[in-house]
Design a protein around this motif. Structure first.
Motif, PDB file in Angstrom:
ATOM      1  N   LEU A   1      27.450  33.658  55.318  1.00 54.09           N
ATOM      2  CA  LEU A   1      26.245  32.984  54.829  1.00 54.09           C
ATOM      3  C   LEU A   1      25.927  33.443  53.421  1.00 54.09           C
ATOM      4  CD1 LEU A   1      23.925  33.358  57.954  1.00 54.09           C
ATOM      5  CD2 LEU A   1      25.029  31.260  57.161  1.00 54.09           C
TER       6      LEU A   1
ATOM      7  N   ASP B   1      22.333  32.914  61.046  1.00 51.23           N
ATOM      8  CA  ASP B   1      22.629  31.668  61.745  1.00 51.23           C
ATOM      9  C   ASP B   1      24.142  31.565  61.977  1.00 51.23           C
ATOM     10  OD1 ASP B   1      23.090  29.029  62.515  1.00 51.23           O
ATOM     11  OD2 ASP B   1      21.608  28.205  61.127  1.00 51.23           O
TER      12      ASP B   1
ATOM     13  N   ASN C   1      30.425  27.250  57.580  1.00 47.17           N
ATOM     14  CA  ASN C   1      30.763  27.559  56.191  1.00 47.17           C
ATOM     15  C   ASN C   1      32.204  28.050  56.079  1.00 47.17           C
ATOM     16  OD1 ASN C   1      28.165  26.951  55.335  1.00 47.17           O
ATOM     17  ND2 ASN C   1      27.516  29.082  55.180  1.00 47.17           N
TER      18      ASN C   1
ATOM     19  N   ARG D   1      25.878  28.055  61.495  1.00 48.85           N
ATOM     20  CA  ARG D   1      25.991  27.663  60.084  1.00 48.85           C
ATOM     21  C   ARG D   1      27.032  28.517  59.365  1.00 48.85           C
ATOM     22  NH1 ARG D   1      23.108  28.614  55.048  1.00 48.85           N
ATOM     23  NH2 ARG D   1      21.814  30.155  56.097  1.00 48.85           N
TER      24      ARG D   1
END
Length: 79
Positions: free
Chosen positions: A65, A10, A17, A13
């Protein structure tokens, strides 16, 4: 030696982060680092080649991630 970030799952995302992590050094720098994360095979290969071209003989690729599958995705993308 150098390091670069990647996000093959993703991307939104993962970049969020990285931005959150680096926000303490300022939003402009945090945005720049987040945007620099390789999010597809071509970008990762270009990143690896660009570091090799400047003489980096060690490159640490860090996932954006917390998904262990990112390591498998990385191996599939660059090996």
């Amino acid at each position: 030696m150098a390091l670069a970030y990647f996000v093959l799952g993703d991307a939104d995302r993962g970049r969020a982060n990285l931005r959150d992590y680096y926000l303490a050094i300022g939003p402009d720098h945090a945005d720049q680092i987040a945007r620099s994360a390789g999010t597809h095979t071509v970008a990762l290969k270009e990143t690896i080649e660009s570091f090799a071209a400047i003489g980096a003989d060690e490159l640490i690729l860090l996932p954006g991630l917390d998904d262990v599958n990112e390591v498998d995705r990385l191996a599939e993308a660059v090996l």
